[in-house]
Design a protein around this motif. Structure first.
Motif, PDB file in Angstrom:
ATOM      1  N   ALA C  70      15.811 -38.541  63.323  1.00 42.40           N
ATOM      2  CA  ALA C  70      14.729 -38.072  64.197  1.00 42.40           C
ATOM      3  C   ALA C  70      14.706 -38.873  65.505  1.00 42.40           C
ATOM      4  CB  ALA C  70      13.389 -38.189  63.477  1.00 42.40           C
ATOM      5  N   LEU C  71      14.822 -40.183  65.399  1.00 46.64           N
ATOM      6  CA  LEU C  71      14.759 -41.015  66.602  1.00 46.64           C
ATOM      7  C   LEU C  71      15.979 -40.803  67.482  1.00 46.64           C
ATOM      8  CD1 LEU C  71      13.328 -44.304  65.044  1.00 46.64           C
ATOM      9  CD2 LEU C  71      12.122 -42.706  66.529  1.00 46.64           C
ATOM     10  N   SER C  72      17.138 -40.572  66.845  1.00 45.33           N
ATOM     11  CA  SER C  72      18.316 -40.345  67.682  1.00 45.33           C
ATOM     12  C   SER C  72      18.216 -38.991  68.372  1.00 45.33           C
ATOM     13  CB  SER C  72      19.616 -40.490  66.885  1.00 45.33           C
ATOM     14  OG  SER C  72      19.623 -39.656  65.771  1.00 45.33           O
ATOM     15  N   ASN C  73      17.604 -38.015  67.734  1.00 41.19           N
ATOM     16  CA  ASN C  73      17.380 -36.729  68.387  1.00 41.19           C
ATOM     17  C   ASN C  73      16.542 -36.897  69.641  1.00 41.19           C
ATOM     18  OD1 ASN C  73      18.315 -34.195  67.848  1.00 41.19           O
ATOM     19  ND2 ASN C  73      17.105 -33.953  66.000  1.00 41.19           N
ATOM     20  N   ILE C  74      15.505 -37.704  69.524  1.00 35.54           N
ATOM     21  CA  ILE C  74      14.610 -37.921  70.662  1.00 35.54           C
ATOM     22  C   ILE C  74      15.353 -38.680  71.764  1.00 35.54           C
ATOM     23  CG2 ILE C  74      12.485 -39.063  71.401  1.00 35.54           C
ATOM     24  CD1 ILE C  74      11.401 -38.526  68.538  1.00 35.54           C
ATOM     25  N   ALA C  75      16.083 -39.722  71.357  1.00 31.70           N
ATOM     26  CA  ALA C  75      16.846 -40.504  72.334  1.00 31.70           C
ATOM     27  C   ALA C  75      17.827 -39.604  73.085  1.00 31.70           C
ATOM     28  CB  ALA C  75      17.587 -41.639  71.643  1.00 31.70           C
ATOM     29  N   LEU C  76      18.460 -38.721  72.344  1.00 31.10           N
ATOM     30  CA  LEU C  76      19.457 -37.830  72.953  1.00 31.10           C
ATOM     31  C   LEU C  76      18.812 -36.946  74.020  1.00 31.10           C
ATOM     32  CD1 LEU C  76      22.401 -36.959  72.773  1.00 31.10           C
ATOM     33  CD2 LEU C  76      21.770 -35.394  70.942  1.00 31.10           C
ATOM     34  N   ASP C  77      17.656 -36.389  73.705  1.00 28.85           N
ATOM     35  CA  ASP C  77      16.950 -35.571  74.701  1.00 28.85           C
ATOM     36  C   ASP C  77      16.579 -36.410  75.920  1.00 28.85           C
ATOM     37  OD1 ASP C  77      17.083 -33.300  73.138  1.00 28.85           O
ATOM     38  OD2 ASP C  77      15.060 -33.513  72.306  1.00 28.85           O
ATOM     39  N   LEU C  78      16.110 -37.634  75.682  1.00 30.70           N
ATOM     40  CA  LEU C  78      15.684 -38.484  76.801  1.00 30.70           C
ATOM     41  C   LEU C  78      16.863 -38.829  77.714  1.00 30.70           C
ATOM     42  CD1 LEU C  78      13.178 -40.864  74.982  1.00 30.70           C
ATOM     43  CD2 LEU C  78      12.614 -39.148  76.707  1.00 30.70           C
ATOM     44  N   ILE C  79      17.996 -39.143  77.108  1.00 24.34           N
ATOM     45  CA  ILE C  79      19.166 -39.448  77.938  1.00 24.34           C
ATOM     46  C   ILE C  79      19.545 -38.202  78.742  1.00 24.34           C
ATOM     47  CG2 ILE C  79      21.602 -40.166  77.927  1.00 24.34           C
ATOM     48  CD1 ILE C  79      19.598 -42.382  77.130  1.00 24.34           C
ATOM     49  N   GLY C  80      19.405 -37.046  78.135  1.00 22.49           N
ATOM     50  CA  GLY C  80      19.649 -35.797  78.860  1.00 22.49           C
ATOM     51  C   GLY C  80      18.721 -35.657  80.066  1.00 22.49           C
ATOM     52  N   HIS C  81      17.445 -35.966  79.871  1.00 21.68           N
ATOM     53  CA  HIS C  81      16.505 -35.885  80.995  1.00 21.68           C
ATOM     54  C   HIS C  81      16.915 -36.875  82.089  1.00 21.68           C
ATOM     55  CE1 HIS C  81      13.281 -34.585  77.838  1.00 21.68           C
ATOM     56  NE2 HIS C  81      14.237 -33.709  77.983  1.00 21.68           N
ATOM     57  N   ALA C  82      17.268 -38.080  81.667  1.00 24.89           N
ATOM     58  CA  ALA C  82      17.657 -39.107  82.641  1.00 24.89           C
ATOM     59  C   ALA C  82      18.847 -38.621  83.472  1.00 24.89           C
ATOM     60  CB  ALA C  82      18.006 -40.409  81.922  1.00 24.89           C
ATOM     61  N   ARG C  83      19.793 -37.986  82.809  1.00 26.96           N
ATOM     62  CA  ARG C  83      20.993 -37.549  83.532  1.00 26.96           C
ATOM     63  C   ARG C  83      20.634 -36.539  84.613  1.00 26.96           C
ATOM     64  NH1 ARG C  83      25.664 -36.000  79.479  1.00 26.96           N
ATOM     65  NH2 ARG C  83      26.790 -35.994  81.462  1.00 26.96           N
ATOM     66  N   THR C  84      19.813 -35.562  84.251  1.00 26.48           N
ATOM     67  CA  THR C  84      19.425 -34.551  85.235  1.00 26.48           C
ATOM     68  C   THR C  84      18.664 -35.185  86.394  1.00 26.48           C
ATOM     69  OG1 THR C  84      19.236 -32.943  83.460  1.00 26.48           O
ATOM     70  CG2 THR C  84      18.157 -32.390  85.547  1.00 26.48           C
ATOM     71  N   LEU C  85      17.717 -36.033  86.052  1.00 26.62           N
ATOM     72  CA  LEU C  85      16.845 -36.603  87.082  1.00 26.62           C
ATOM     73  C   LEU C  85      17.604 -37.565  87.990  1.00 26.62           C
ATOM     74  CD1 LEU C  85      13.778 -37.120  84.733  1.00 26.62           C
ATOM     75  CD2 LEU C  85      13.789 -35.675  86.803  1.00 26.62           C
ATOM     76  N   LEU C  86      18.441 -38.412  87.407  1.00 23.00           N
ATOM     77  CA  LEU C  86      19.171 -39.384  88.229  1.00 23.00           C
ATOM     78  C   LEU C  86      20.207 -38.678  89.099  1.00 23.00           C
ATOM     79  CD1 LEU C  86      19.653 -42.378  85.735  1.00 23.00           C
ATOM     80  CD2 LEU C  86      17.915 -42.107  87.518  1.00 23.00           C
ATOM     81  N   THR C  87      20.849 -37.672  88.539  1.00 20.20           N
ATOM     82  CA  THR C  87      21.839 -36.931  89.321  1.00 20.20           C
ATOM     83  C   THR C  87      21.188 -36.338  90.561  1.00 20.20           C
ATOM     84  OG1 THR C  87      23.133 -36.395  87.364  1.00 20.20           O
ATOM     85  CG2 THR C  87      23.437 -34.970  89.282  1.00 20.20           C
ATOM     86  N   ARG C  88      20.050 -35.692  90.337  1.00 15.94           N
ATOM     87  CA  ARG C  88      19.349 -35.069  91.462  1.00 15.94           C
ATOM     88  C   ARG C  88      18.862 -36.137  92.441  1.00 15.94           C
ATOM     89  NH1 ARG C  88      15.931 -30.521  92.528  1.00 15.94           N
ATOM     90  NH2 ARG C  88      16.367 -30.230  94.745  1.00 15.94           N
ATOM     91  N   GLY C  89      18.359 -37.228  91.908  1.00 14.99           N
ATOM     92  CA  GLY C  89      17.862 -38.304  92.767  1.00 14.99           C
ATOM     93  C   GLY C  89      18.973 -38.861  93.651  1.00 14.99           C
ATOM     94  N   GLY C  90      20.132 -39.080  93.057  1.00 12.97           N
ATOM     95  CA  GLY C  90      21.261 -39.628  93.806  1.00 12.97           C
ATOM     96  C   GLY C  90      21.745 -38.669  94.883  1.00 12.97           C
TER      97      GLY C  90
END
Lengths: 337, 103, 282
Positions: C70-90
């Motif tokens: 369960a926790l790894s599922n959540i972590a995986l989604d969060l890393i996904g969000h980070a990727r989208t947001l950081l990519t756009r930010g950069g």
């Protein structure tokens, strides 16, 4: 469905056994409530439990790199992979439970050292490249080992394995892809990849397939005998489909060209193509080699179990809370937010 | 529940409708202390891939089944009634069985 | 139930954020909306990345194998969000930095996550308390983001809101179970809430960057979401037989790059392999 009620059918033991043997010999599937010989049940429990334990212990070497993965893409892939391993452990524990054992007991047995995980994971994952080598080599070995188990005679095990195998294919490919990226990278990255392969080749080729069980595999007639006997019984019952050594050969045949494509050297000077056999020769995994690969009673072997036990003990209060809550709120589903 | 040991949760059978048009199919089981936790765990365990539609969990001990000794009284009767199958009767076309109902 | 992409930017009633004081968060002078949005998205991306990193530390150590999953599922989604947001930010800040440049080559002073996300793990109750606070906030915020004019950002918000909604169920479920489980678990849950609650305010802080983005309708401010958030978490906490803490102080600083001392090791661990192999490709 309590799994254990092997029927006391109105037939005698011999007739039951004959019926069971005929079912298995005909490639039929044994289901949880069918009568089965005790030895069959015991062999299955042992094999499925070890397999399940290996999945969850196997989360550790790679899990240790989740926080250090060098790109966010690789981090996501590794999380997904470690997560699959947890899932595979759970599929397998639930298959074992259909045989009348309780997962809590199986975990206790693991924690107390009465049951074991594959010794492959007694080896440490020392660098990032190890996560690639583990996936490419040990998961590659696992796929070869496990593909035939999708047709194993015990239904719940076969069904669990079909799920496992579908997902393992992703593990091997991502491992190879990770190694490929390192091999195409800087000299330091390539060196890290080679070092990891040097350390993971032997555990993969020796331990993932079990001890030698044929003379062709390199065991002497005498030393092959104990392995061969177990192996023969497992095959007669349709639990296994091939000897350890057959599968080991298949693995070597698959890896050598892959390593060549990566530009990595497998650490076995005896590897060469044998035209006559149509297979690659390699240093036979005899009992000496096997024992050397085991890594029993090392720091890392103990650490794997200690890590697992610590997680279990630290989480006891959480599991108690969940059980107490369920007992109190019994069956009143809360409103989903 | 036959597993009352402290901290040992109950077993739940999991049924998944993998896509539209299919019935829910038994996919395995999970262990959890209560139905909501069981459903969430089943989601994490059995729906990591694809685009699943719906998930059920049922307490394993709530599944009532015929025991193996009752197999014959329950099911043996199905075997000996060939007239329940269309093959038991002559086909309706002139061409014989090969021509019957095939495209 | 939702929120307020069009809500007027209500002035922060609390102490003004310490932002802009330091760190890499001050908007580029004259950089306009893109620069502001870049700052904002990197903050959100850092929240997701750092919280994901903290959750990764649980994996193989969770109370059950199911919880590892369960926790790894959540972590995986969060890393996904980070990727989208950081990519756009950069992309928006004109630096041309990729998600990995931002994640693996910035110093800890340049990270702008809220302090809540970086607090060291603690026991499972601390994690549940943090998840409760973060997921209720993030569902609200991403739902608001889903209403923004930028199609790409709106689509991301809609997807992320759905994912975090499942994380919220997880947090709610565990809050109830720990709160109403055993006396021991209730005690730990109470302590967990007390530990994280002073760090929740920062999630809703508004500074000039956020105010300008909200005023121009580019991205919503989190500040107006706070009353709904307070109501919702209080409702869950009450069902768990506990009370929302009323901390006497609020921690701030992350948005300005002023982190806890425990943050250095987290970033060192995150970046260790990447930094060890300069020029490496992964």
């Amino acid at each position: 469905m309590s799994a254990g009620d092997a029927a006391v059918a109105p037939a005698g033991q011999e007739e039951l056994l004959a019926r069971f043997d005929a079912l298995v010999a005909g490639g039929g599937t044994v289901e949880p409530r069918d009568w089965m010989p005790d030895g069959y049940r015991r062999m299955l429990i042992r094999q499925i439990a070890q397999h399940a334990h290996s999945e969850i212990i196997g989360m550790q070497p790679e899990g240790a790199w989740l926080t250090r993965a060098p790109s966010l893409h690789r981090k996501s892939v590794l999380i997904a992979k470690v997560q699959d391993e947890a899932g595979h452990g759970l599929y397998l524990y639930s298959a074992a439970e259909t045989l009348g054992v309780d997962r809590a007991d199986l975990l206790d047995a693991l924690h107390r050292g009465q049951q074991r995980a594959s010794a492959t994971f007694n080896h440490p994952a020392l660098t990032w490249a190890d996560t690639g080598a583990v996936a490419w080599l040990t998961d590659g070995a696992a796929v070869i080992n496990q593909a035939p188990l999708c047709r194993t005679s015990y239904g719940p095990y076969a069904r669990a394995m079909r799920r496992v195998c579908q997902e393992e294919a992703f593990h091997v490919r991502q491992g190879y892809d990770l190694m490929r990226a390192l091999c195409e990278g800087t000299p330091e990255q390539r060196a890290m990849a080679q070092d990891a392969v040097d350390r993971w080749w032997l555990p993969a080729v020796a331990l993932m397939f079990g001890p030698p069980d044929t003379e062709a595999g390199g065991a002497g007639a005498r030393t092959a005998a104990p392995g061969a006997a177990v192996s023969r019984r497992a095959r007669a019952w349709g639990i296994k489909r091939h000897t350890n050594d057959e599968l080991r050969q298949r693995f070597v045949d698959q890896c050598v060209p892959q390593a060549e494509r990566l530009g990595l050297t497998l650490p076995d000077p005896a590897i060469r193509w044998n035209e006559e056999r149509g297979h690659y020769d390699f240093t036979p995994v005899d009992w000496d080699v096997y024992r050397k690969a085991l890594g029993d009673d090392t720091h890392w072997a103990r650490q794997r179990i200690a890590h697992r036990r610590a997680a279990h003990e630290d989480g006891a209060w959480v599991r108690e809370a969940a059980a107490a809550y369920a007992a109190r709120e019994d069956t009143v589903p809360e409103e989903a937010a | 529940m036959n597993r009352t040991r402290e901290g040992a949760p109950a077993s739940w059978e999991v049924f998944l409708r993998a896509r539209r048009g299919l019935a829910h199919q038994h996919v395995g089981s999970v262990r959890a202390a209560d139905p909501d936790a069981a459903l969430a765990l089943a989601r994490d365990l059995y729906t990591r891939r694809g685009d699943p539609l719906s998930l059920w969990v049922v307490r394993s001990d709530a599944v009532h089944a015929a025991s193996p000794d009752e197999h014959d009284p329950y099911f043996a009767g199905a075997r000996h009634k060939p007239y329940r199958y269309p093959e038991h009767f002559p086909p309706l076309t002139e061409k014989g069985p090969e021509g019957d109902d095939h495209e | 139930m939702t929120t307020t992409s069009d809500a007027p930017a209500e002035p922060a009633t609390r102490r003004p954020a310490a932002a802009a004081a330091a760190g890499g968060t001050a908007p580029a002078p004259g950089g306009g909306t893109d620069a502001d949005l870049a700052v904002h998205l990197v903050r959100l991306g850092d929240d997701a990345l750092v919280l994901g990193q903290r959750l990764c530390q649980w994996i193989t150590r969770a109370p059950t194998v199911e919880e590892d999953l369960a926790l790894s599922n959540i972590a995986l989604d969060l890393i996904g969000h980070a990727r989208t947001l950081l990519t756009r930010g950069g992309r928006l800040d004109g630096s041309g930095r990729t998600e990995d440049d931002l994640a693996f080559t910035r110093s800890e002073r340049e990270f702008t996550n809220a302090l809540l996300t970086e607090l060291p793990g603690g026991d499972f109750a601390v994690t549940v308390a943090r998840q409760l606070a973060y997921t209720h906030y993030a569902v609200l915020y991403y739902e608001a983001l889903a209403g923004c004019a930028d199609a790409e950002l709106a689509a991301f918000g809609a997807r992320a809101a759905k994912e975090v909604a499942f994380h919220r169920l997880h947090a709610d479920r565990w809050t109830l179970r720990l709160g109403r489980g055993t006396p021991e678990s209730a005690r730990r849950m109470r302590r967990g809430l007390e530990r994280v609650w002073p760090y929740t305010g920062e999630l809703f802080d508004e500074d000039d960057v956020v105010r300008r983005l909200a005023a121009s309708g580019t991205a919503p401010s989190p500040a107006p979401l706070r009353p709904v958030w307070e109501r919702r978490v209080a409702e869950v906490v009450a069902r768990a037989g506990l009370a929302v803490p009323a901390p006497s102080w609020q921690a701030r600083g992350g948005r300005a790059g002023l982190h806890t001392e425990e943050f250095g090791p987290l970033i060192a661990e995150l970046q260790s392999v990447h930094r060890q192999f300069p020029g490496g490709t992964w």
